[in-house]
Design an enzyme around this catalytic site. Structure first.
Site, PDB file in Angstrom:
ATOM      1  N   ARG A 209      -2.922  -5.462  -0.884  1.00 22.61           N
ATOM      2  CA  ARG A 209      -3.060  -4.776   0.244  1.00 22.61           C
ATOM      3  C   ARG A 209      -4.370  -3.847   0.188  1.00 22.61           C
ATOM      4  NH1 ARG A 209       2.293  -4.020   3.641  1.00 22.61           N
ATOM      5  NH2 ARG A 209       0.958  -4.667   5.427  1.00 22.61           N
TER       6      ARG A 209
ATOM      7  N   CYS B 150       5.455  -2.054   2.392  1.00 26.43           N
ATOM      8  CA  CYS B 150       6.056  -3.136   1.925  1.00 26.43           C
ATOM      9  C   CYS B 150       5.331  -3.914   0.483  1.00 26.43           C
ATOM     10  CB  CYS B 150       6.232  -4.329   2.498  1.00 26.43           C
ATOM     11  SG  CYS B 150       7.642  -3.957   3.808  1.00 26.43           S
TER      12      CYS B 150
ATOM     13  N   ASP C 294       4.945 -12.951   8.826  1.00 29.81           N
ATOM     14  CA  ASP C 294       6.173 -12.069   9.017  1.00 29.81           C
ATOM     15  C   ASP C 294       7.403 -13.160   9.341  1.00 29.81           C
ATOM     16  OD1 ASP C 294       4.721  -9.775   8.366  1.00 29.81           O
ATOM     17  OD2 ASP C 294       4.522  -9.337  10.411  1.00 29.81           O
TER      18      ASP C 294
ATOM     19  N   ARG D 170      13.470  -0.093   8.685  1.00 27.68           N
ATOM     20  CA  ARG D 170      12.099   0.272   8.950  1.00 27.68           C
ATOM     21  C   ARG D 170      11.619  -0.577  10.220  1.00 27.68           C
ATOM     22  NH1 ARG D 170       8.446  -1.105   4.350  1.00 27.68           N
ATOM     23  NH2 ARG D 170       7.084  -0.611   6.296  1.00 27.68           N
TER      24      ARG D 170
ATOM     25  N   LYS E 123       7.331  -2.884  16.596  1.00 22.30           N
ATOM     26  CA  LYS E 123       6.911  -1.809  15.350  1.00 22.30           C
ATOM     27  C   LYS E 123       5.238  -1.883  15.397  1.00 22.30           C
ATOM     28  CE  LYS E 123       7.240  -3.202  10.916  1.00 22.30           C
ATOM     29  NZ  LYS E 123       5.912  -3.005  10.114  1.00 22.30           N
ATOM     30  N   ASN E 124       4.663  -3.130  15.186  1.00 18.78           N
ATOM     31  CA  ASN E 124       3.430  -3.314  14.720  1.00 18.78           C
ATOM     32  C   ASN E 124       2.569  -2.965  16.064  1.00 18.78           C
ATOM     33  OD1 ASN E 124       4.120  -3.382  12.308  1.00 18.78           O
ATOM     34  ND2 ASN E 124       3.620  -5.758  12.203  1.00 18.78           N
TER      35      ASN E 124
HETATM   36  N1  EPU Z   1      -7.269  -7.321   3.549  1.00 18.70           N
HETATM   37  C1  EPU Z   1      -8.232  -7.138   2.870  1.00 18.70           C
HETATM   38  N2  EPU Z   1      -8.814  -6.003   2.799  1.00 18.70           N
HETATM   39  C2  EPU Z   1      -8.621  -4.958   3.688  1.00 18.70           C
HETATM   40  C3  EPU Z   1      -7.408  -5.265   4.510  1.00 18.70           C
HETATM   41  C4  EPU Z   1      -6.885  -6.540   4.464  1.00 18.70           C
HETATM   42  O1  EPU Z   1      -8.929  -8.054   1.950  1.00 18.70           O
HETATM   43  O2  EPU Z   1      -9.084  -3.950   3.672  1.00 18.70           O
HETATM   44  C5  EPU Z   1      -6.610  -8.755   3.568  1.00 18.70           C
HETATM   45  C6  EPU Z   1      -4.984  -8.487   3.125  1.00 18.70           C
HETATM   46  O3  EPU Z   1      -4.943  -8.435   1.690  1.00 18.70           O
HETATM   47  C7  EPU Z   1      -4.687  -9.918   3.536  1.00 18.70           C
HETATM   48  C8  EPU Z   1      -5.329 -10.097   4.850  1.00 18.70           C
HETATM   49  O4  EPU Z   1      -6.628  -9.318   4.640  1.00 18.70           O
HETATM   50  O5  EPU Z   1      -4.777 -10.918   2.740  1.00 18.70           O
HETATM   51  C9  EPU Z   1      -4.500  -9.970   6.179  1.00 18.70           C
HETATM   52  O6  EPU Z   1      -3.783  -8.646   5.930  1.00 18.70           O
HETATM   53  P1  EPU Z   1      -3.852  -7.722   7.156  1.00 18.70           P
HETATM   54  O7  EPU Z   1      -4.831  -6.670   7.155  1.00 18.70           O
HETATM   55  O8  EPU Z   1      -4.129  -8.386   8.644  1.00 18.70           O
HETATM   56  O9  EPU Z   1      -2.568  -6.980   7.283  1.00 18.70           O
HETATM   57  P2  EPU Z   1      -2.167  -5.795   7.748  1.00 18.70           P
HETATM   58  O10 EPU Z   1      -2.962  -5.288   8.784  1.00 18.70           O
HETATM   59  O11 EPU Z   1      -2.029  -4.686   6.664  1.00 18.70           O
HETATM   60  C10 EPU Z   1      -0.415  -6.343   9.582  1.00 18.70           C
HETATM   61  C11 EPU Z   1       0.915  -6.091   9.964  1.00 18.70           C
HETATM   62  C12 EPU Z   1       1.883  -6.910   8.785  1.00 18.70           C
HETATM   63  C13 EPU Z   1       1.709  -8.388   8.967  1.00 18.70           C
HETATM   64  C14 EPU Z   1      -0.133  -8.646   8.855  1.00 18.70           C
HETATM   65  C15 EPU Z   1      -0.270 -10.039   9.092  1.00 18.70           C
HETATM   66  C16 EPU Z   1       1.094  -3.885  10.668  1.00 18.70           C
HETATM   67  C17 EPU Z   1       1.226  -2.309  10.500  1.00 18.70           C
HETATM   68  N3  EPU Z   1       1.325  -4.671   9.751  1.00 18.70           N
HETATM   69  O12 EPU Z   1      -0.565  -5.771   8.116  1.00 18.70           O
HETATM   70  O13 EPU Z   1       3.161  -6.515   8.971  1.00 18.70           O
HETATM   71  O14 EPU Z   1       2.119  -9.161   7.801  1.00 18.70           O
HETATM   72  O15 EPU Z   1      -0.734  -7.804   9.571  1.00 18.70           O
HETATM   73  O16 EPU Z   1      -0.058 -10.404  10.281  1.00 18.70           O
HETATM   74  O17 EPU Z   1       0.528  -4.096  11.638  1.00 18.70           O
HETATM   75  C18 EPU Z   1       5.455  -6.010   8.525  1.00 18.70           C
HETATM   76  O18 EPU Z   1       5.525  -5.814   9.721  1.00 18.70           O
HETATM   77  O19 EPU Z   1       6.486  -6.393   7.998  1.00 18.70           O
HETATM   78  C19 EPU Z   1       4.070  -6.455   8.110  1.00 18.70           C
HETATM   79  C20 EPU Z   1       3.847  -6.415   6.820  1.00 18.70           C
END
Ligand code: EPU
Length: 430
Positions: A127, A122, A317, A410, A27-28
């Protein structure tokens, strides 16, 4: 579909599952590749696309923007960006899908502007999106913040290369700014970038189509801006989902005599494999498969502490399925969730199933194992905890009902069919 549930007849601790289970596309990974089609001047084709809700929604976003999307059984298989492409993400879909934010980079880079609502997804923590916004600003964009939505405009209609140091490692911020930089003027350097395999897979495909990205998969990525990319006859092949592979591995370690996980990349789940081995689980890996063999009961395994971390550390995850695993092993284990602040809420339900878990704070729990679990009604709060509930239901004694299957759909394609194939008694009902 909304309102559906899984009814599971638990094994009551018996080790009976057996056979082969196949992992679907990640998915990701594919969600980002779909967004990347905005960077192309021709049609981008996709294969090994999982039929999951988030992918269908990404297809809906592209169609709402005016892209020409070829669907096969609802799943996007080819995307062409039309002349009438819009730059405002559809509010209703984008507000529900966190990954919608990755569309903003390519749209802003190609069309010089983008508007979008604050993304949903989620409920696992705050976030924020500050890393995206400050990255765009460094690349010469101006941000107008309306109520719960953003208008971003590139100065002179074109982004310019910049050096961007991410305060936190963020997977989607890395991917979004990497894609934006592909069409920016000059060179962009991303530092403290996320190293997840999905970032690397995206960069490899973009490079094969004309992009100039170096270092993806490391924490320093250098991108030289180019013109629009051309896919020609190249097809994006979605890599296997490492989270799905990891979840099957945990299920196998708990309840299988012998389980072969096929179509996966063991190198992407090494942290989990070594953690399970440290508890005493027997695991063999081949090029694209993993065999997990169960001997005796999980009670003969030793508990270990687990701390989630950015790749290649222990994936957040897989934290919820791992917690279920640790309720069955012997000893005391701390699970420390370092990435998100709202990702342990599901443990209350596991406690109600009979687990002994102390909740220390929003980031840490201590599990005292082993404790048998009893089947019960469970509300899947998010997609990963939803699957953890399915695993808990499978090993518990008696019947469990997991509601909100929509959340599980999802990210996992018809998971119940694959689970039935290895001996799980699970039905989808209204
Ligand atoms: N963060 C910030 N500011 C930002 C963005 C992120 O402070 O602008 C922080 C977040 O609060 C968090 C950390 O950075 O503490 C890491 O979050 P990240 O941004 O890496 O998460 P994401 O990119 O939103 C992706 C996956 C998630 C997975 C995380 C961590 C996708 C679509 N989602 O999320 O997957 O848990 O990386 O590996 O790629 C899932 O598939 O169920 C899922 C939630």
């Amino acid at each position: 579909m909304k309102g559906e549930k899984f009814v599971i007849q638990g094994l009551g601790g018996r080790r009976v599952l057996e056979g082969d289970v196949e992992v679907r596309g990640a998915k990701n990974a594919v969600l980002k590749a779909l967004a990347a089609s905005v960077l192309f001047n021709d049609t981008v084709r996709f294969q090994n696309v999982p039929r999951i809700e988030d992918v269908l929604r990404a297809g809906d976003i592209l169609r709402a923007l005016g892209a020409d999307v070829t669907l096969e059984d609802g799943v996007p298989r080819a995307v062409t960006i039309s002349k009438t492409f819009q730059t405002e993400l559809p509010r209703d879909i984008a507000a529900k899908l966190r990954a919608s934010i990755v569309f903003t980079g390519p749209i802003l880079a190609r069309f010089g502007k983008v508007s979008f609502p604050h993304p949903g997804g989620c409920v696992i923590g705050e976030r924020p999106i500050d890393l995206f916004l400050s990255g765009f600003e460094k690349m010469g964009a101006r941000i107008k913040n309306r109520e719960k939505s953003y208008d971003i405009i590139a100065d002179g209609g074109v982004l310019k290369g910049a050096e961007i140091f991410f305060r936190n490692q963020s997977v989607t911020a890395t991917e979004t700014l990497m894609m934006a930089a592909v069409l920016a003027r000059g060179e962009t350097v991303l530092l403290n970038a996320a190293r997840e395999p999905e970032v690397e897979s995206l960069a490899q495909f973009l490079n094969s189509c004309g992009a100039k990205i170096e270092g993806a998969g490391t924490s320093a990525i250098v991108i030289k801006g180019t013109k629009l990319l051309s896919a020609g006859a190249r097809v994006y092949t979605t890599p296997p989902d490492r989270i799905e592979a990891g979840s099957f591995l945990i299920l196998g370690a708990l309840a299988a005599k012998k389980l072969t996980i096929r179509n996966c990349d063991p190198s992407h789940v090494m942290s989990l494999i070594e953690t399970l081995r440290a508890t005493g689980v027997s695991i063999q890996t081949a090029r694209d498969s993993i065999i997990v063999e169960g001997r005796g009961t999980p009670q003969s395994l030793r508990s270990v502490h687990v701390k989630t971390a950015e790749y290649p550390g222990f994936p957040t995850d897989i934290q919820a399925p791992m917690t279920i695993f640790l309720t069955q092993t012997s000893g005391r284990a701390m699970v420390f969730e370092t990435i998100f602040e709202g990702r342990l809420g599901y443990v209350e339900d596991i406690i109600r199933m009979g687990a002994r878990i102390d909740v220390c704070d929003p980031h840490r729990v201590i599990i005292h194992g082993p404790t048998p679990l009893r089947g019960r009604e469970l509300q899947g709060p998010d997609l990963r905890a939803g699957l953890a509930f399915v695993i808990a239901g499978i090993i518990a004694k008696g019947e469990s009902v997991v509601h909100n299957v929509y959340n599980i759909d999802r990210g996992y394609e018809r998971i119940e069919e694959r689970l039935r194939g290895i001996g799980v008694d699970i039905q989808r009902t209204q």
